[in-house]
Design an enzyme around this catalytic site. Sequence first.
Site, PDB file in Angstrom:
ATOM      1  N   ASN A 103      79.198  14.236 -74.533  1.00  0.00           N
ATOM      2  CA  ASN A 103      79.267  13.396 -75.724  1.00  0.00           C
ATOM      3  C   ASN A 103      78.180  12.327 -75.715  1.00  0.00           C
ATOM      4  OD1 ASN A 103      81.496  14.986 -76.127  1.00  0.00           O
ATOM      5  ND2 ASN A 103      82.961  13.401 -75.511  1.00  0.00           N
ATOM      6  N   VAL A 104      77.758  11.942 -76.911  1.00  0.00           N
ATOM      7  CA  VAL A 104      76.687  10.943 -77.055  1.00  0.00           C
ATOM      8  C   VAL A 104      77.232   9.629 -77.598  1.00  0.00           C
ATOM      9  CG1 VAL A 104      74.964  12.759 -77.436  1.00  0.00           C
ATOM     10  CG2 VAL A 104      76.128  11.706 -79.413  1.00  0.00           C
ATOM     11  N   ASP A 105      78.575   9.485 -77.643  1.00  0.00           N
ATOM     12  CA  ASP A 105      79.200   8.351 -78.346  1.00  0.00           C
ATOM     13  C   ASP A 105      79.374   7.094 -77.491  1.00  0.00           C
ATOM     14  OD1 ASP A 105      82.224  10.346 -78.257  1.00  0.00           O
ATOM     15  OD2 ASP A 105      81.478   8.950 -76.725  1.00  0.00           O
ATOM     16  N   HIS A 120      73.998  15.217 -72.531  1.00  0.00           N
ATOM     17  CA  HIS A 120      73.302  15.493 -73.798  1.00  0.00           C
ATOM     18  C   HIS A 120      72.722  14.220 -74.406  1.00  0.00           C
ATOM     19  CE1 HIS A 120      75.822  19.411 -74.297  1.00  0.00           C
ATOM     20  NE2 HIS A 120      74.737  19.622 -73.592  1.00  0.00           N
ATOM     21  N   THR A 190      86.583  20.490 -74.053  1.00  0.00           N
ATOM     22  CA  THR A 190      85.350  21.230 -74.310  1.00  0.00           C
ATOM     23  C   THR A 190      85.653  22.718 -74.464  1.00  0.00           C
ATOM     24  OG1 THR A 190      83.119  21.765 -73.522  1.00  0.00           O
ATOM     25  CG2 THR A 190      84.812  21.475 -71.833  1.00  0.00           C
ATOM     26  N   SER A 191      84.937  23.386 -75.395  1.00  0.00           N
ATOM     27  CA  SER A 191      85.102  24.836 -75.571  1.00  0.00           C
ATOM     28  C   SER A 191      84.325  25.577 -74.489  1.00  0.00           C
ATOM     29  CB  SER A 191      84.570  25.244 -76.957  1.00  0.00           C
ATOM     30  OG  SER A 191      83.188  24.903 -77.048  1.00  0.00           O
ATOM     31  N   GLU A 217      93.627  24.116 -76.876  1.00  0.00           N
ATOM     32  CA  GLU A 217      93.743  25.579 -76.933  1.00  0.00           C
ATOM     33  C   GLU A 217      93.015  26.193 -75.741  1.00  0.00           C
ATOM     34  OE1 GLU A 217      89.929  25.364 -79.913  1.00  0.00           O
ATOM     35  OE2 GLU A 217      91.596  26.687 -80.485  1.00  0.00           O
ATOM     36  N   ALA A 234      94.401  15.397 -75.506  1.00  0.00           N
ATOM     37  CA  ALA A 234      93.845  14.734 -74.312  1.00  0.00           C
ATOM     38  C   ALA A 234      94.467  13.359 -74.105  1.00  0.00           C
ATOM     39  CB  ALA A 234      92.334  14.616 -74.466  1.00  0.00           C
TER      40      ALA A 234
HETATM   41  N1  APR Z   1      92.641  16.944 -77.214  1.00  0.00           N
HETATM   42  C1  APR Z   1      92.219  17.960 -76.401  1.00  0.00           C
HETATM   43  N2  APR Z   1      91.324  18.925 -76.793  1.00  0.00           N
HETATM   44  C2  APR Z   1      90.859  18.851 -78.054  1.00  0.00           C
HETATM   45  C3  APR Z   1      91.264  17.832 -78.964  1.00  0.00           C
HETATM   46  C4  APR Z   1      92.199  16.849 -78.491  1.00  0.00           C
HETATM   47  N3  APR Z   1      92.637  15.851 -79.270  1.00  0.00           N
HETATM   48  N4  APR Z   1      90.640  18.043 -80.161  1.00  0.00           N
HETATM   49  C5  APR Z   1      89.863  19.158 -79.999  1.00  0.00           C
HETATM   50  N5  APR Z   1      90.000  19.650 -78.741  1.00  0.00           N
HETATM   51  C6  APR Z   1      89.323  20.817 -78.140  1.00  0.00           C
HETATM   52  C7  APR Z   1      89.080  21.962 -79.114  1.00  0.00           C
HETATM   53  O1  APR Z   1      90.192  22.823 -79.136  1.00  0.00           O
HETATM   54  C8  APR Z   1      87.831  22.641 -78.508  1.00  0.00           C
HETATM   55  O2  APR Z   1      88.198  23.640 -77.566  1.00  0.00           O
HETATM   56  O3  APR Z   1      88.053  20.400 -77.720  1.00  0.00           O
HETATM   57  C9  APR Z   1      87.127  21.498 -77.766  1.00  0.00           C
HETATM   58  C10 APR Z   1      85.845  21.009 -78.441  1.00  0.00           C
HETATM   59  O4  APR Z   1      84.894  22.042 -78.359  1.00  0.00           O
HETATM   60  P1  APR Z   1      83.508  21.943 -79.164  1.00  0.00           P
HETATM   61  O5  APR Z   1      83.749  21.503 -80.534  1.00  0.00           O
HETATM   62  O6  APR Z   1      82.816  23.237 -78.940  1.00  0.00           O
HETATM   63  O7  APR Z   1      82.753  20.734 -78.436  1.00  0.00           O
HETATM   64  P2  APR Z   1      81.969  20.743 -77.031  1.00  0.00           P
HETATM   65  O8  APR Z   1      82.528  21.730 -76.090  1.00  0.00           O
HETATM   66  O9  APR Z   1      81.871  19.359 -76.579  1.00  0.00           O
HETATM   67  O10 APR Z   1      80.503  21.239 -77.513  1.00  0.00           O
HETATM   68  C11 APR Z   1      79.484  21.294 -76.556  1.00  0.00           C
HETATM   69  O11 APR Z   1      77.849  21.759 -78.219  1.00  0.00           O
HETATM   70  O12 APR Z   1      77.377  21.358 -80.335  1.00  0.00           O
HETATM   71  C12 APR Z   1      76.957  21.103 -79.092  1.00  0.00           C
HETATM   72  O13 APR Z   1      75.756  19.270 -78.195  1.00  0.00           O
HETATM   73  C13 APR Z   1      76.978  19.616 -78.779  1.00  0.00           C
HETATM   74  O14 APR Z   1      77.822  18.513 -76.784  1.00  0.00           O
HETATM   75  C14 APR Z   1      78.096  19.505 -77.752  1.00  0.00           C
HETATM   76  C15 APR Z   1      78.155  20.893 -77.150  1.00  0.00           C
END
Ligand code: APR
Length: 251
Positions: A103-105, A120, A190-191, A217, A234
């Site tokens: 995350n960049v936040d 990132h 994270t996915s 999920e 989370a």
């Molecule tokens: N609590 C727990 N998990 C959550 C919540 C929550 N409140 N809300 C969403 N999620 C889960 C979703 O189910 C998903 O599996 O968080 C995951 C987010 O996945 P992505 O949207 O793919 O984000 P991320 O894995 O951080 O993406 C990686 O991709 O787009 C680029 O640079 C960007 O850093 C990012 C990278």
Amino acid sequence: MDHQLIQRAAKDILHSKKTVAFTGAGISVESGIPDFRSAQGLWRKYDPNEYATIYAFHSNPEKVWLMLKEMFQLIMKAKPNAAHIGLAELERMGLLASVITQNVDGLHQAAGNTKVIEFHGSHRTLSCLKCSQKIDGTTLKMEDLPARCSRCSSLLKPDVVFFGEPIPWEAQVMSSKESNSCTTMLVIGTSAEVYPAASLPINAKERGATIIEVNLEPTSLTDQISDYLICGSAGEIISDIVEEIKKVRGG
Ligand code: APR
């Protein structure tokens, strides 16, 4: 919420020589910042090929700034949530060595974590790709966006990693060191679809670490790399784990 898994995670962290957290956009959703790939994710609204590649920024920065303006607006309003606060508490308790975040936040630092590796990059600084001027993004106000270089008026680019850009060298070195040496990794929100970031939990697993996954999920890590998934939000799960640790430690 599966309380047995909360108890298992608390025990694993308490017995762990070195625990590292690896976080994604899901950890900041409860702070009002959407993730990327869920149904309400940012990439549903903005095609990453058109808005999030370095090529897109060079060829049409005005367009890319339409998305960036929305992200800055969300980040400027966001506050750390219970999950960020819980990780900061684990660090203060001496039970969390570092946080590697995609995350960049800046919300981990805002919550109080002191050892945060921003894989990132960060929205806190912006650079001019034409004259290399750098500015502090934290002083920006909404009316300043899209941000322009005070020297050559070009549109500035936030120091976040766009697709097609390399991972900052220092972040690569430090995150490899942490994932190579941890005995437990807490993977949160994270996915795990974007590489090289997603290789960090795999790296840690190959070196024998216990991988605790916290997510809404199942992901590509579930049942393959993570030892167990605690399914849910989370904020709730991390707070419950911290409470359980305090209980086991006797208040
Ligand atoms: N609590 C727990 N998990 C959550 C919540 C929550 N409140 N809300 C969403 N999620 C889960 C979703 O189910 C998903 O599996 O968080 C995951 C987010 O996945 P992505 O949207 O793919 O984000 P991320 O894995 O951080 O993406 C990686 O991709 O787009 C680029 O640079 C960007 O850093 C990012 C990278």
